[in-house]
Design a protein around this motif. Structure first.
Motif, PDB file in Angstrom:
ATOM      1  N   GLY A 181       0.793  -1.232   0.000  1.00  9.92           N
ATOM      2  CA  GLY A 181       0.000   0.000   0.000  1.00  9.92           C
ATOM      3  C   GLY A 181       0.824   1.280   0.000  1.00  9.92           C
ATOM      4  O   GLY A 181       0.280   2.379   0.016  1.00  9.92           O
ATOM      5  N   LYS A 182       2.142   1.144   0.001  1.00 12.29           N
ATOM      6  CA  LYS A 182       2.998   2.332  -0.010  1.00 12.29           C
ATOM      7  C   LYS A 182       3.680   2.457  -1.377  1.00 12.29           C
ATOM      8  O   LYS A 182       3.840   1.471  -2.093  1.00 12.29           O
ATOM      9  N   ARG A 183       4.077   3.683  -1.667  1.00 17.16           N
ATOM     10  CA  ARG A 183       4.861   3.915  -2.882  1.00 17.16           C
ATOM     11  C   ARG A 183       6.204   4.494  -2.462  1.00 17.16           C
ATOM     12  O   ARG A 183       6.277   5.470  -1.732  1.00 17.16           O
ATOM     13  N   LYS A 184       7.268   3.848  -2.911  1.00 14.14           N
ATOM     14  CA  LYS A 184       8.609   4.288  -2.548  1.00 14.14           C
ATOM     15  C   LYS A 184       9.053   5.413  -3.486  1.00 14.14           C
ATOM     16  O   LYS A 184       8.884   5.316  -4.707  1.00 14.14           O
ATOM     17  N   VAL A 185       9.599   6.474  -2.911  1.00 18.44           N
ATOM     18  CA  VAL A 185      10.156   7.568  -3.710  1.00 18.44           C
ATOM     19  C   VAL A 185      11.612   7.733  -3.285  1.00 18.44           C
ATOM     20  O   VAL A 185      11.881   8.113  -2.148  1.00 18.44           O
ATOM     21  N   VAL A 186      12.550   7.410  -4.175  1.00 21.03           N
ATOM     22  CA  VAL A 186      13.960   7.554  -3.844  1.00 21.03           C
ATOM     23  C   VAL A 186      14.482   8.822  -4.513  1.00 21.03           C
ATOM     24  O   VAL A 186      14.356   8.989  -5.728  1.00 21.03           O
ATOM     25  N   ILE A 187      15.031   9.709  -3.702  1.00 18.31           N
ATOM     26  CA  ILE A 187      15.551  10.966  -4.234  1.00 18.31           C
ATOM     27  C   ILE A 187      17.060  10.889  -4.184  1.00 18.31           C
ATOM     28  O   ILE A 187      17.663  10.799  -3.114  1.00 18.31           O
ATOM     29  N   SER A 188      17.673  10.896  -5.375  1.00 17.20           N
ATOM     30  CA  SER A 188      19.060  10.444  -5.479  1.00 17.20           C
ATOM     31  C   SER A 188      19.951  11.391  -6.269  1.00 17.20           C
ATOM     32  O   SER A 188      19.482  12.185  -7.080  1.00 17.20           O
ATOM     33  N   THR A 189      21.234  11.265  -6.035  1.00 20.46           N
ATOM     34  CA  THR A 189      22.233  11.898  -6.899  1.00 20.46           C
ATOM     35  C   THR A 189      22.468  10.968  -8.087  1.00 20.46           C
ATOM     36  O   THR A 189      21.786   9.957  -8.248  1.00 20.46           O
ATOM     37  N   ASN A 190      23.502  11.258  -8.823  1.00 18.41           N
ATOM     38  CA  ASN A 190      23.898  10.420  -9.950  1.00 18.41           C
ATOM     39  C   ASN A 190      24.285   9.006  -9.565  1.00 18.41           C
ATOM     40  O   ASN A 190      24.494   8.173 -10.426  1.00 18.41           O
ATOM     41  N   ILE A 191      24.385   8.742  -8.275  1.00 21.31           N
ATOM     42  CA  ILE A 191      24.787   7.397  -7.849  1.00 21.31           C
ATOM     43  C   ILE A 191      23.827   6.353  -8.394  1.00 21.31           C
ATOM     44  O   ILE A 191      24.239   5.228  -8.708  1.00 21.31           O
ATOM     45  N   ALA A 192      22.537   6.730  -8.569  1.00 19.17           N
ATOM     46  CA  ALA A 192      21.553   5.781  -9.084  1.00 19.17           C
ATOM     47  C   ALA A 192      21.563   5.704 -10.614  1.00 19.17           C
ATOM     48  O   ALA A 192      20.855   4.912 -11.211  1.00 19.17           O
ATOM     49  N   GLU A 193      22.387   6.549 -11.250  1.00 13.53           N
ATOM     50  CA  GLU A 193      22.448   6.512 -12.719  1.00 13.53           C
ATOM     51  C   GLU A 193      23.256   5.309 -13.191  1.00 13.53           C
ATOM     52  O   GLU A 193      22.896   4.657 -14.172  1.00 13.53           O
ATOM     53  N   THR A 194      24.333   5.000 -12.500  1.00 13.04           N
ATOM     54  CA  THR A 194      25.162   3.872 -12.925  1.00 13.04           C
ATOM     55  C   THR A 194      25.514   2.908 -11.791  1.00 13.04           C
ATOM     56  O   THR A 194      25.543   1.707 -12.002  1.00 13.04           O
ATOM     57  N   SER A 195      25.807   3.440 -10.589  1.00 15.85           N
ATOM     58  CA  SER A 195      26.401   2.586  -9.557  1.00 15.85           C
ATOM     59  C   SER A 195      25.398   1.701  -8.825  1.00 15.85           C
ATOM     60  O   SER A 195      25.721   0.583  -8.464  1.00 15.85           O
ATOM     61  N   LEU A 196      24.218   2.218  -8.581  1.00 15.48           N
ATOM     62  CA  LEU A 196      23.220   1.436  -7.852  1.00 15.48           C
ATOM     63  C   LEU A 196      21.986   1.264  -8.722  1.00 15.48           C
ATOM     64  O   LEU A 196      21.540   2.203  -9.362  1.00 15.48           O
ATOM     65  N   THR A 197      21.437   0.066  -8.746  1.00 11.80           N
ATOM     66  CA  THR A 197      20.250  -0.194  -9.538  1.00 11.80           C
ATOM     67  C   THR A 197      19.086  -0.539  -8.630  1.00 11.80           C
ATOM     68  O   THR A 197      19.193  -1.428  -7.791  1.00 11.80           O
ATOM     69  N   LEU A 198      17.992   0.191  -8.806  1.00  8.43           N
ATOM     70  CA  LEU A 198      16.773  -0.073  -8.036  1.00  8.43           C
ATOM     71  C   LEU A 198      15.812  -0.815  -8.949  1.00  8.43           C
ATOM     72  O   LEU A 198      15.443  -0.309 -10.005  1.00  8.43           O
ATOM     73  N   GLU A 199      15.390  -1.992  -8.539  1.00  6.68           N
ATOM     74  CA  GLU A 199      14.631  -2.828  -9.470  1.00  6.68           C
ATOM     75  C   GLU A 199      13.178  -2.424  -9.661  1.00  6.68           C
ATOM     76  O   GLU A 199      12.630  -2.562 -10.730  1.00  6.68           O
ATOM     77  N   GLY A 200      12.524  -1.897  -8.624  1.00  7.64           N
ATOM     78  CA  GLY A 200      11.080  -1.665  -8.722  1.00  7.64           C
ATOM     79  C   GLY A 200      10.660  -0.336  -9.335  1.00  7.64           C
ATOM     80  O   GLY A 200       9.498   0.022  -9.297  1.00  7.64           O
ATOM     81  N   VAL A 201      11.629   0.393  -9.929  1.00  8.24           N
ATOM     82  CA  VAL A 201      11.322   1.744 -10.407  1.00  8.24           C
ATOM     83  C   VAL A 201      10.509   1.700 -11.705  1.00  8.24           C
ATOM     84  O   VAL A 201      10.876   1.025 -12.654  1.00  8.24           O
ATOM     85  N   VAL A 202       9.403   2.435 -11.723  1.00  4.89           N
ATOM     86  CA  VAL A 202       8.571   2.532 -12.917  1.00  4.89           C
ATOM     87  C   VAL A 202       8.522   3.990 -13.411  1.00  4.89           C
ATOM     88  O   VAL A 202       8.317   4.246 -14.576  1.00  4.89           O
ATOM     89  N   TYR A 203       8.764   4.926 -12.482  1.00  7.28           N
ATOM     90  CA  TYR A 203       8.713   6.350 -12.837  1.00  7.28           C
ATOM     91  C   TYR A 203      10.023   7.018 -12.485  1.00  7.28           C
ATOM     92  O   TYR A 203      10.561   6.814 -11.390  1.00  7.28           O
ATOM     93  N   VAL A 204      10.526   7.805 -13.450  1.00  7.94           N
ATOM     94  CA  VAL A 204      11.746   8.571 -13.192  1.00  7.94           C
ATOM     95  C   VAL A 204      11.420  10.055 -13.332  1.00  7.94           C
ATOM     96  O   VAL A 204      10.701  10.452 -14.259  1.00  7.94           O
ATOM     97  N   VAL A 205      11.918  10.857 -12.408  1.00  8.72           N
ATOM     98  CA  VAL A 205      11.824  12.309 -12.538  1.00  8.72           C
ATOM     99  C   VAL A 205      13.248  12.828 -12.721  1.00  8.72           C
ATOM    100  O   VAL A 205      14.117  12.588 -11.883  1.00  8.72           O
ATOM    101  N   ASP A 206      13.488  13.514 -13.847  1.00  8.64           N
ATOM    102  CA  ASP A 206      14.843  13.953 -14.182  1.00  8.64           C
ATOM    103  C   ASP A 206      14.922  15.479 -14.153  1.00  8.64           C
ATOM    104  O   ASP A 206      14.304  16.149 -14.974  1.00  8.64           O
ATOM    105  N   SER A 207      15.702  16.000 -13.197  1.00 12.63           N
ATOM    106  CA  SER A 207      15.834  17.450 -13.073  1.00 12.63           C
ATOM    107  C   SER A 207      16.628  18.065 -14.218  1.00 12.63           C
ATOM    108  O   SER A 207      16.573  19.259 -14.457  1.00 12.63           O
ATOM    109  N   GLY A 208      17.420  17.240 -14.913  1.00  7.49           N
ATOM    110  CA  GLY A 208      18.237  17.755 -16.011  1.00  7.49           C
ATOM    111  C   GLY A 208      19.583  18.310 -15.576  1.00  7.49           C
ATOM    112  O   GLY A 208      20.346  18.804 -16.388  1.00  7.49           O
TER     113      GLY A 208
END
Length: 694
Positions: A330-357
Motif C-alpha cells: 500500500g505504499k509507494r517508494k520515492v527515492v531521491i538520489s544523486t547520480n549514484i543511481a544513474e550507474t552505480s546502484l540499480t533499483l529494481e522496482g522503479v517505474v517512474y523517473v523524474v529527471d531534473s536535467g
DNA sequence: GAGCACTGC
C-alpha cells in the motif's frame, strides 16, 4: 529460418544476427553503415546467432565494438563463448574490465555461476585489496580498468591475455580512456590480441574511428594471420521496456518545487510502481525529502502513503540499504538520489523517473590548477540513461523537468570526457611509467588541452618526479608511479621514509585517500564540534587524524567508538586497508617504517616536501581570515571543517581546495615559512622555467 | 561558521 555457423566452414561477411529474445541484432563490418543499408542487408543475408556473430568478429577483426543502449546484459555471455571456442587455451586468459569494483564482483560471480564453476578458479576477479584468481587455472578474469593499467607496469604488452573486453566504455572514465589509448598501442605489437569494446550506441562512431587503423606496416613475417584492422561492429538493441517520455511545456524556474509537484502528481494519477528522482546533491535532496515529508504531515495528507528516501554516497551505509528493502504493502517508494543511481546502484522496482536535467560535475582549470564541482546541465546520453532506469521491470514513464525543445536543440549529445575535466598529474605519471615519452603526441580518444598537460608536467617537475627531459627520475619518480596515491601524497610519504617519520605519515596518506573520516551530521553540530575537539591539535588536521587513528586502534576498531565520536566507521576500515597496502608497497621498495616519536616538526616538514606548492599566508589585518597563495596570490580561506578554522595561523599548507562561493582549503597544517624555502628552494626562490617541458 | 557528484589504484 536461422542458420547456424558450423566450425570449419567459412562464415559470410557481413553477418546479420537474430536475437533469441525476439529483438534483432545487426552486425556490420563497416562503421559507416547507415541503418537503411543495414535494413537492406537484413533482407538479403542469412541470419546468424549472437554467439556465432561474436566468434566471427573476434576471429576476423582486431577490434570488435559492441554497441547498444546500456544495460542490455548481452556482454556477460561473451567470455563464455570465447572460452568454449578455445580462446583461453594454452595458458591464455580472457580479461574483462569494468569501471567499478562492485560491477566486477557481481559480473564475475554471475558468470561463474552460469558456467557452473567456483568463483576464484576458472573464473576469477581482481580488484584493489582483493585478488580472487589462481594463476595457471583462471581462464576468465574480471577486473577494474585501473587494475589492468597497473598490471601493464609489470607486463606492458599484457602477454597473458588473448582477448581484452572493455565494458561500459561509453562512460569515458579517466582510466577507461587511458586504457583504450594504451590498448590501441599494444595492438600494433600484438596482432594476436583481440579487443572487444562495449559501448552505448551514441559513442559507437568515435570508438570505431579511433580503432580504425589503416596501417599496413605490420611485419609480414609474423606467424599469426593479421586480422582485419577495421573494427567490426555488432549492434545489440531492443532490450528493456519502453519508457514514455514527458516534458514540461514551459521551462521551470524552481526545479525543487517542480520535483515535488511532479512526484505528487505521479502519486495521484499513475498506477503502482516506485519513483526515482534525480537531483544534484545532498542539499537539494534533503530539501526535497523535507518538502515531501511536510506534505505528508499536512492535514490534507496527499502523500501519507509515500515512503520518501534520500540516496547519496555520503549517506551512512545502513541508510543506503533502506532503499533496497521491499516497499510495504500500500505504499509507494520515492527515492531521491544523486547520480549514484544513474550507474552505480540499480533499483529494481522503479517505474517512474523524474529527471531534473542537472548534475554536479567536476571541472578543471589548468591556469589556476583548481578543480571545482559545479551544478551543470546533463547530456542527452545521461538523460537517456536516467530514463532507462524506469524500464527495467515493465514499461515506465520518465518526467523531464525541461522542455522538449531544450532537449532537442540545446542539450549536448554527450558529456565532456573526464580526461578533459581533470588534473592530469596521476595520468601522466602512469603513462611515463609505461614508457610513453611523448605525452603531447599520444593518440588519445579525446585529447586533453595542452595547457592541462603542460601544467601537470610542471607540477611533476617541481616535485622532482620528472627530470628536465620529462623522464621519470630514479628512484623517486619510479617509486611514486608504483604507489596508488596522488603524486603529492606519494612524494610526502617517500620523503617521510628519509626523515624518519614514515610510521605516522603512512597513516596520514591513508586518511587523505578517503573522502572524509567524519560523519556529516546536520542538526547536532555542537556535539559534533565537541567530539572533534577531543582529537584536535594546534598543528592542524593531519596531526589530528593521527589521534583519531590511535583512538580507533585503542578502541579495538570498534564501530560503537566511531559512532560516539562522530567518525565514519566504513571510512576508518578503508583507512586500515589502504594503510596496510601502502606498508606492503614501502617494504617492497626496500623502505623502512620509522616513527618520529612525537617530533611534529619533522612530520610537518615531510608533508611540506609534497605540498610546498600549496602554501598560503594570512593576509595581515584581514578580518575574515583571508589567505593568499604564496605562488599565485589567489584568495583562499580555511574550510570550517578544519580544526584550524578561526585559529588562522600565519602560514599554512593545505591538501586540497574546494570551490563553492569561496575557495576553501581542506586539510590544513600550520607551518613555518622557513621550512618552505628549505624544502623547495627551486620553487620559492629561483624560478626558472624549464624549456624542455614545452 | 559552511558544506562534499561519482568512481578508482
Amino acid at each position: 529460418m536461422s542458420k547456424y555457423w558450423k566450425p570449419g566452414s567459412e562464415r559470410p561477411t557481413p553477418v546479420l544476427v537474430d536475437d533469441e529474445e525476439g529483438g534483432v541484432l545487426f552486425v556490420s563490418t563497416s562503421s559507416s553503415s547507415s541503418s537503411s543499408q543495414l535494413e537492406r542487408l537484413r533482407q538479403r543475408l542469412p541470419v546468424y546467432k549472437y554467439r556465432d556473430a561474436i566468434l566471427y568478429l573476434v576471429e576476423n577483426h582486431a577490434t570488435t565494438i559492441i554497441v547498444g543502449e546500456t544495460g542490455s546484459g548481452k556482454t556477460t555471455q561473451i567470455p563464455q563463448y570465447l572460452k568454449e571456442a578455445g580462446w583461453a587455451e594454452g595458458g591464455r586468459v580472457i580479461a574483462c574490465t569494468q569501471p567499478r569494483r562492485l560491477a566486477v564482483q557481481s559480473v564475475a560471480s554471475r558468470v561463474a555461476e552460469e558456467m557452473g564453476v567456483t568463483l576464484g578458479e576458472e573464473v576469477g576477479y581482481a580488484i584493489r585489496f582483493e585478488d580472487q584468481t589462481k594463476p595457471g587455472l583462471t581462464m576468465v578474469k574480471f577486473l577494474t580498468d585501473g587494475v589492468l593499467i597497473r598490471e601493464m607496469m609489470d607486463d606492458p604488452l599484457l602477454t597473458k591475455y588473448s582477448v581484452i573486453m572493455v565494458d561500459e566504455a561509453h562512460e569515458r572514465s579517466l582510466s577507461t580512456d587511458i586504457l583504450l589509448g594504451l590498448l590501441k598501442k599494444i595492438q600494433r605489437r600484438r596482432p594476436d590480441l583481440r579487443l572487444i569494446i562495449s559501448s552505448a550506441t551514441i559513442e559507437a562512431k568515435s570508438m570505431a574511428s579511433f580503432f580504425h587503423t589503416r596501417k599496413k606496416n605490420i611485419r609480414n613475417d609474423t606467424i599469426d594471420p593479421v586480422p582485419n584492422q577495421e573494427p567490426g561492429i555488432l549492434s545489440v538493441e531492443g532490450k528493456g521496456y519502453t519508457v514514455e517520455i514527458h516534458y514540461v511545456e514551459e521551462p521551470v524556474s524552481d526545479y525543487l518545487q517542480a520535483t515535488v509537484e511532479t512526484v505528487l502528481s505521479i502519486h495521484d494519477n499513475e498506477g503502482p510502481g516506485d519513483v526515482l528522482v534525480f537531483l544534484t546533491g545532498q542539499d537539494d535532496i534533503e530539501a526535497a525529502v523535507k518538502m515531501l515529508t511536510d506534505e505528508y504531515n499536512h492535514p490534507r495528507g496527499r502523500s501519507s502513503d509515500l515512503l520518501v528516501l534520500p540516496l547519496y554516497s555520503g549517506l551512512p551505509r545502513s541508510d543506503q540499504d533502506l532503499i533496497f528493502a521491499p516497499t510495504p504493502r500500500g505504499k509507494r517508494k520515492v527515492v531521491i538520489s544523486t547520480n549514484i543511481a544513474e550507474t552505480s546502484l540499480t533499483l529494481e522496482g522503479v517505474v517512474y523517473v523524474v529527471d531534473s536535467g542537472f548534475s554536479k560535475q567536476k571541472f578543471y582549470n589548468p591556469i589556476s590548477d583548481i578543480e571545482s564541482l559545479v551544478t551543470a546541465p546533463i547530456s542527452k546520453a545521461s538523460a537517456r540513461q536516467r530514463a532507462g532506469r524506469a524500464g527495467r521491470l515493465r514499461p515506465g514513464k520518465c518526467f523531464r523537468l525541461y522542455t522538449e525543445e531544450y532537449y532537442l536543440k540545446d542539450m549536448p549529445s554527450e558529456g565532456i570526457p573526464e580526461m578533459q575535466r581533470s588534473n592530469l598529474v596521476s595520468c601522466i605519471i602512469q603513462m611515463k611509467a609505461l614508457g610513453i615519452d611523448n605525452i603531447l603526441g599520444f593518440d588519445w580518444l579525446s585529447s586533453p588541452s595542452a595547457e592541462a598537460m603542460v601544467r601537470a608536467l610542471e607540477v611533476l617537475y617541481s616535485l622532482g618526479i620528472l627530470d628536465g627531459d620529462a623522464k621519470l627520475t630514479s628512484p623517486l619518480g619510479f617509486q611514486v608511479a608504483e604507489l596508488p596515491l596522488e603524486p603529492m601524497v606519494s612524494k610526502m610519504l617517500l620523503s617521510s621514509c628519509e626523515m624518519g617519520c614514515s610510521e605516522e605519515v603512512v597513516t596520514i596518506a591513508a586518511v587523505l585517500s578517503v573522502q572524509s573520516i567524519w560523519v556529516s551530521m546536520r542538526g547536532v553540530q555542537k556535539e559534533f564540534d565537541e567530539a572533534k575537539l577531543r582529537f584536535a591539535v594546534a598543528e592542524g588536521d593531519h596531526v589530528t587524524y593521527l589521534n583519531v587513528y590511535k583512538g580507533f586502534l585503542k578502541s579495538g576498531k570498534s564501530s560503537q567508538w566511531c559512532y560516539r565520536n562522530f567518525i565514519n566507521y566504513q571510512a576508518m576500515k578503508k583507512v586500515i586497508d589502504i594503510r596496510e597496502q601502502l606498508v606492503r608497497f614501502l617494504k617492497r621498495l626496500g623502505l623502512t617504517l620509522k616513527s618520529c616519536e612525537g617530533d611534529l616538526k619533522m612530520l610537518r616538514k615531510a608533508i611540506i616536501s609534497g605540498f610546498f606548492a600549496h602554501a598560503c599566508q594570512l593576509e595581515e589585518y584581514s578580518p575574515n581570515g583571508m589567505y593568499k597563495m604564496l605562488r599565485s596570490s589567489q584568495e583562499v580561506y580555511i574550510h570550517p571543517s578544519s580544526v584550524l578554522f578561526r585559529v588562522n595561523p600565519k602560514c599554512v599548507v593545505y591538501h586540497s581546495l574546494v570551490l563553492t562561493d569561496k575557495q576553501y582549503m581542506r586539510n590544513v597544517i600550520a607551518v613555518d615559512p622557513a621550512w618552505l624555502i628549505e624544502a623547495a628552494p627551486h620553487f620559492y626562490q629561483i624560478r626558472k622555467p624549464n624549456p624542455a617541458l614545452f
